[in-house]
Design a protein around this motif. Structure first.
Motif, short mmCIF file in Angstrom:
data_model
loop_
_atom_site.label_atom_id
_atom_site.label_comp_id
_atom_site.label_asym_id
_atom_site.label_seq_id
_atom_site.Cartn_x
_atom_site.Cartn_y
_atom_site.Cartn_z
N VAL A 62 0.86 -1.19 0.00
CA VAL A 62 0.00 0.00 0.00
C VAL A 62 0.89 1.24 0.00
CG1 VAL A 62 -1.70 1.32 1.33
CG2 VAL A 62 -1.89 -1.18 1.18
N ILE A 63 0.71 2.08 -1.01
CA ILE A 63 1.47 3.33 -1.12
C ILE A 63 0.51 4.50 -1.04
CG2 ILE A 63 3.03 4.73 -2.52
CD1 ILE A 63 4.04 2.20 -3.84
N GLY A 126 -1.47 0.76 8.78
CA GLY A 126 -0.63 1.76 8.15
C GLY A 126 -0.25 1.39 6.73
N ALA A 127 0.30 2.35 6.01
CA ALA A 127 0.78 2.12 4.66
C ALA A 127 2.13 1.41 4.69
CB ALA A 127 0.92 3.45 3.92
N ASP A 128 2.50 0.84 3.57
CA ASP A 128 3.87 0.32 3.44
C ASP A 128 4.83 1.45 3.08
OD1 ASP A 128 3.59 -2.76 3.60
OD2 ASP A 128 1.97 -2.14 2.26
N TYR A 129 4.32 2.41 2.30
CA TYR A 129 5.12 3.57 1.89
C TYR A 129 4.23 4.80 1.91
CZ TYR A 129 8.31 0.06 -0.12
OH TYR A 129 9.14 -1.01 -0.30
N GLN A 152 5.97 5.09 12.52
CA GLN A 152 5.97 4.25 13.71
C GLN A 152 5.25 2.93 13.46
OE1 GLN A 152 4.21 6.94 16.56
NE2 GLN A 152 6.20 7.81 17.17
N LYS A 153 4.29 2.92 12.53
CA LYS A 153 3.59 1.69 12.18
C LYS A 153 4.40 0.83 11.20
CE LYS A 153 -1.11 3.55 12.71
NZ LYS A 153 -2.38 3.89 12.01
N GLY A 154 5.51 1.36 10.71
CA GLY A 154 6.37 0.57 9.83
C GLY A 154 6.47 1.07 8.40
N ALA A 155 5.78 2.15 8.07
CA ALA A 155 5.85 2.67 6.70
C ALA A 155 7.21 3.29 6.44
CB ALA A 155 4.75 3.71 6.48
#
Length: 384
Positions: A62-63, A126-129, A152-155
């Motif tokens: 997900v971007i 969250g998004a990936d990017y 903080q969620k990893g994006a």
């Protein structure tokens, strides 16, 4: 008698200015063009791509491309959207704080695809990017806080050009290596002393945060993201369709600085108001986003042209990859001084390279050099 003396004095000053200013501001000899930047070593480029790879295991990352409703840089935004949607290696969503249209600068408005609240509800993990175009001054607290939360969620957070200002404002460049538009480097250093600027790289990745140089780094860094997500073949296919020969991090920072000749051109163009014109760019269904962004920027950055986009009846236009664009004016009542051809559909990434000689012919070569400087584009067409 006293009034006549005053008028005579003012007239003499104006006459002297009219004589002296053109002489002082006359174009001189430009600085010699520097050699092209050297390619990046294969191991360094491989490490950069590896640092951009997704951390979650999913077929379709997900971007989110975040846009500020008040003002988002047009070419940064359109190139990111156009490259990623063309590559078709991820779910791409245009996110804004509000559902209202996003004002691009310079240029038209676009309709966002989701609000921050709606995106968060759909993607609680969250998004990936998150891609961050320039949105000067880059001090919107809602967007800054959202970027921190997404990170903080990893994006992984990726800025284009002066999108680095928003990342810096959010604290995401503190203690990191980074790049940015040449005009913002001193400011970033002053406000964020723990950030380390990396010269001679058009994009840099450090601990989940990627930054890039000026506007025309947007296509290379997006192709690097395509390679990181979809693999080298996907990046090669996309680059071939765009007309891009390479997308590694090569850059020559010394080629981009505000020289005396550039300053004279800025002033000369600002003073010669009679040279200014309104340039129209027609929009039709399926317009290529990358070409449109580069074409608008090429003329708007001259400081001689006001650029307006034109649509039939002023109705919204759907771009090549499904973005809703709201033209500035109806084409039927445009009232423009100069109408350009529609943005090209073939090799859209070559639009600026092809248009700079046209800008030089229509205005002058120093003005074309200004466009290349502002867009941080390594143009070999006329020194620097």
């Amino acid at each position: 008698m006293h009034k006549r003396a005053i008028f005579a004095g003012v007239g003499a000053i104006v006459l002297a200015a009219l004589v002296v200013i053109p002489i002082v501001l006359a174009p001189g000899t430009p600085a010699a063009a520097l050699p092209p930047a050297e390619p990046i070593a294969a191991d360094e480029q491989a490490a950069t791509i590896a640092a951009m790879r997704p951390t979650r295991h999913t077929d379709r990352p997900v971007i989110a491309i975040i846009a500020w409703n008040q003002a988002t840089e047009l070419s940064d935004f359109f190139s990111a959207y156009g490259v990623l949607k063309r590559a078709d290696i991820a779910e791409v969503t245009v996110v804004a704080e509000r559902a209202d249209p996003v004002q691009l600068y310079p240029g038209p408005k676009i309709a966002p695809e989701a609000t921050i609240a709606a995106f968060d509800a759909q993607h609680p993990q969250g998004a990936d990017y998150v891609v961050v175009p320039a949105m000067d001054p880059g001090t919107d607290r809602v967007i800054a806080d959202w970027l921190v939360a997404q990170h903080q969620k990893g994006a992984k957070i990726i800025s284009i050009c002066n999108g680095s200002r928003m990342l810096a404002f959010a604290g995401l460049l503190d203690g990191r290596r980074a790049a940015g538009h040449w005009s913002a480097v001193a400011e970033l250093h002053q406000k964020h002393p723990t950030m380390t600027f990396v010269p001679d790289r058009r994009y840099v990745v450090d601990d989940g945060v990627a930054t890039s140089t000026g506007i025309t780094a947007n296509i290379p860094i997006m192709l690097a993201l395509v390679e990181a997500v979809g693999g080298r073949p996907a990046a090669e296919r996309t680059a071939g369709e765009l007309g891009v020969a390479n997308w590694d991090a090569r850059h020559r920072s010394a080629g981009f600085e505000l020289t005396l000749e550039h300053k004279k051109t800025f002033i000369r163009n600002a003073l010669t108001f009679w040279r200014r014109e309104t340039v129209g760019i027609p929009l039709a269904e399926g317009v290529d986003e990358v070409a449109l962004g580069l074409l608008v920027d090429a003329y708007a950055r001259t400081n001689l042209a006001s650029v307006v986009t034109l649509g039939a009846g002023g109705a919204p236009v759907v771009s090549r990859h499904g973005l809703t664009i709201l033209p500035d004016r109806p084409g039927e009542s445009a009232g423009v001084d100069h109408l350009l051809s529609p943005p090209p559909t073939e090799a859209p990434a070559q639009t600026l390279e092809n248009e700079l000689p046209v800008v030089a012919e229509r205005y002058d070569l120093p003005t074309a050099r200004i466009v290349a400087l502002v867009m941080e584009y390594p143009w070999a067409g006329g020194g620097r």
